[in-house]
Design an enzyme around this catalytic site. Structure first.
Site, PDB file in Angstrom:
ATOM      1  CG  ASP A  38      -6.976 -52.978  19.254  1.00  0.00           C
ATOM      2  OD1 ASP A  38      -7.695 -53.933  18.870  1.00  0.00           O
ATOM      3  OD2 ASP A  38      -5.900 -52.666  18.683  1.00  0.00           O
ATOM      4  CG  ASN A  88      -9.783 -61.437  19.993  1.00  0.00           C
ATOM      5  OD1 ASN A  88     -10.043 -62.414  19.300  1.00  0.00           O
ATOM      6  ND2 ASN A  88      -9.497 -60.244  19.461  1.00  0.00           N
ATOM      7  CE1 TYR A 154      -1.826 -66.787  15.337  1.00  0.00           C
ATOM      8  CE2 TYR A 154      -2.344 -69.044  14.735  1.00  0.00           C
ATOM      9  CZ  TYR A 154      -2.759 -67.762  15.058  1.00  0.00           C
ATOM     10  OH  TYR A 154      -4.095 -67.463  15.108  1.00  0.00           O
ATOM     11  CE  LYS A 158      -3.514 -67.591  18.546  1.00  0.00           C
ATOM     12  NZ  LYS A 158      -4.260 -66.608  19.356  1.00  0.00           N
ATOM     13  CB  ILE A 187     -11.894 -65.928  10.789  1.00  0.00           C
ATOM     14  CG1 ILE A 187     -12.091 -67.068  11.803  1.00  0.00           C
ATOM     15  CG2 ILE A 187     -13.094 -64.985  10.758  1.00  0.00           C
ATOM     16  CD1 ILE A 187     -13.281 -67.967  11.581  1.00  0.00           C
ATOM     17  CB  THR A 189      -9.699 -61.102  10.316  1.00  0.00           C
ATOM     18  OG1 THR A 189      -8.564 -61.942  10.567  1.00  0.00           O
ATOM     19  CG2 THR A 189     -10.934 -61.704  10.974  1.00  0.00           C
TER      20      THR A 189
HETATM   21  P1  NAI Z   1      -6.910 -58.971  13.383  1.00  0.00           P
HETATM   22  O1  NAI Z   1      -5.488 -58.784  12.982  1.00  0.00           O
HETATM   23  O2  NAI Z   1      -7.985 -58.767  12.403  1.00  0.00           O
HETATM   24  O3  NAI Z   1      -7.235 -58.084  14.673  1.00  0.00           O
HETATM   25  C1  NAI Z   1      -6.395 -58.148  15.790  1.00  0.00           C
HETATM   26  C2  NAI Z   1      -6.649 -56.959  16.693  1.00  0.00           C
HETATM   27  O4  NAI Z   1      -5.740 -57.067  17.797  1.00  0.00           O
HETATM   28  C3  NAI Z   1      -6.360 -55.606  16.013  1.00  0.00           C
HETATM   29  O5  NAI Z   1      -7.346 -54.665  16.385  1.00  0.00           O
HETATM   30  C4  NAI Z   1      -4.990 -55.221  16.574  1.00  0.00           C
HETATM   31  O6  NAI Z   1      -4.790 -53.806  16.644  1.00  0.00           O
HETATM   32  C5  NAI Z   1      -5.043 -55.851  17.953  1.00  0.00           C
HETATM   33  N1  NAI Z   1      -3.717 -56.133  18.506  1.00  0.00           N
HETATM   34  C6  NAI Z   1      -2.647 -56.654  17.858  1.00  0.00           C
HETATM   35  N2  NAI Z   1      -1.602 -56.730  18.696  1.00  0.00           N
HETATM   36  C7  NAI Z   1      -2.026 -56.258  19.897  1.00  0.00           C
HETATM   37  C8  NAI Z   1      -1.401 -56.082  21.155  1.00  0.00           C
HETATM   38  N3  NAI Z   1      -0.107 -56.383  21.341  1.00  0.00           N
HETATM   39  N4  NAI Z   1      -2.123 -55.587  22.176  1.00  0.00           N
HETATM   40  C9  NAI Z   1      -3.428 -55.243  21.986  1.00  0.00           C
HETATM   41  N5  NAI Z   1      -4.064 -55.367  20.824  1.00  0.00           N
HETATM   42  C10 NAI Z   1      -3.370 -55.877  19.785  1.00  0.00           C
HETATM   43  O7  NAI Z   1      -6.951 -60.474  13.983  1.00  0.00           O
HETATM   44  P2  NAI Z   1      -8.153 -61.514  14.061  1.00  0.00           P
HETATM   45  O8  NAI Z   1      -8.100 -62.374  12.875  1.00  0.00           O
HETATM   46  O9  NAI Z   1      -9.394 -60.845  14.445  1.00  0.00           O
HETATM   47  O10 NAI Z   1      -7.631 -62.423  15.270  1.00  0.00           O
HETATM   48  C11 NAI Z   1      -8.079 -62.269  16.606  1.00  0.00           C
HETATM   49  C12 NAI Z   1      -7.607 -63.476  17.401  1.00  0.00           C
HETATM   50  O11 NAI Z   1      -8.138 -64.667  16.809  1.00  0.00           O
HETATM   51  C13 NAI Z   1      -6.095 -63.666  17.429  1.00  0.00           C
HETATM   52  O12 NAI Z   1      -5.706 -64.135  18.701  1.00  0.00           O
HETATM   53  C14 NAI Z   1      -5.862 -64.718  16.366  1.00  0.00           C
HETATM   54  O13 NAI Z   1      -4.679 -65.431  16.586  1.00  0.00           O
HETATM   55  C15 NAI Z   1      -7.088 -65.576  16.561  1.00  0.00           C
HETATM   56  N6  NAI Z   1      -7.435 -66.393  15.420  1.00  0.00           N
HETATM   57  C16 NAI Z   1      -7.654 -65.827  14.183  1.00  0.00           C
HETATM   58  C17 NAI Z   1      -7.974 -66.631  13.108  1.00  0.00           C
HETATM   59  C18 NAI Z   1      -8.189 -66.104  11.754  1.00  0.00           C
HETATM   60  O14 NAI Z   1      -8.243 -66.920  10.819  1.00  0.00           O
HETATM   61  N7  NAI Z   1      -8.352 -64.820  11.568  1.00  0.00           N
HETATM   62  C19 NAI Z   1      -8.077 -68.105  13.272  1.00  0.00           C
HETATM   63  C20 NAI Z   1      -7.851 -68.570  14.597  1.00  0.00           C
HETATM   64  C21 NAI Z   1      -7.538 -67.735  15.626  1.00  0.00           C
END
Ligand code: NAI
Length: 248
Positions: A38, A88, A154, A158, A187, A189
């Protein structure tokens, strides 16, 4: 079903929190040694400590190829192998109409959400080939198959994740490496809380047939299945976990 990963190493990017953490947790509970990768090293260290089972933290900005290369080297150096990769990490980017989207933000979203996925596979695949195989899941979104207003960068990133996942699946099937993408619905988050206001979040919940947002663990279940030997005939495909969002 046997969803055990004992003796195997998984790298999960963006695993300090959110969906990535839930995936890391499910993998660790199933016996995998998880590398929590991360950009937030203190969050990753806390996550690794709470996962146990030999989990380790490493700092990576997935938008920087040299850091992604070092992340893969870290996994091999500390565990001697790399069996699974979950690309992810992702960011939402600002919500802006396309014609007003800043050039800088456009590149930032593509750098993390798309180029980060390329870098991850670029450096992990050679190690997996040497190991005799592996499994990769790339985190897309429902917005990998449908559009969304004010989220052009975005949505573009994707959709591209589906494409690169298919291309890689075809190129490395003969090496025993399976590559799939996953499309979660909304989700609850930090990513969603930070990019959508409360009224929009309520509206989004009702856009799912199940009339709610999903849970991180519900995404993790699908990802863990796709990484497992039980999914041995599944490669090159896109799997939604979206409460019926895209069924409408
Ligand atoms: P989040 O924002 O809760 O967590 C993302 C994590 O990635 C954090 O720990 C952050 O520090 C880390 N991060 C951000 N930029 C980074 C980088 N450049 N290098 C390494 N780490 C990095 O996000 P969430 O919701 O858990 O999303 C995870 C994945 O799921 C993403 O790819 C998001 O696009 C995808 N997603 C999320 C949805 C949602 O509704 N939350 C829906 C569909 C897909």
């Amino acid at each position: 079903m046997n969803l055990r990963f004992d003796g195997r190493t998984a790298v999960v990017t963006g695993a300090a929190t959110g969906i990535g953490y839930a995936i890391a947790e499910a993998l660790a509970e199933s016996g995998a040694t998880v590398i929590v990768a991360d950009i937030d090293l203190s969050g990753a260290s806390e996550a690794a400590a709470s996962l146990g089972n030999g989990a380790l933290a490493v700092k990576v900005d997935v938008a920087r190829h040299e850091e992604v290369e070092a992340m893969v080297a870290f996994a091999v150096e500390h565990t001697g192998r790399l069996d699974m990769l979950v690309n992810n990490a992702g960011i939402a980017g600002p919500m802006q109409p396309l014609s007003e989207y800043s050039i800088e933000d456009w590149h930032k979203v593509l750098d993390v959400n798309l180029h980060g996925v390329f870098y991850g596979m670029r450096y992990a695949v050679p190690v997996m080939r040497e190991n005799g195989g592996g499994a990769i899941v790339n985190m897309a979104s429902i917005l990998g198959s449908v559009g969304f207003v004010d989220a052009s960068a975005y949505v573009t990133s994707k959709h591209a994740v589906l494409g690169i996942s298919k291309a890689a699946a075809l190129e490395y099937a003969a090496d025993g490496i399976r590559v799939n993408s996953v499309g979660p619905g909304f989700i609850g988050t930090e990513l969603v809380k930070n990019s959508l206001d409360e009224a929009t979040r309520a509206e989004m919940a009702s856009a799912h047939a199940l009339n709610r947002m999903g849970e991180t663990a519900e995404v993790a279940s699908l990802v863990v299945y796709l990484l497992s030997d039980q999914a041995g005939f599944i490669t090159g495909s896109y799997h939604v976990v979206d409460g019926g969002y895209t069924a409408r």
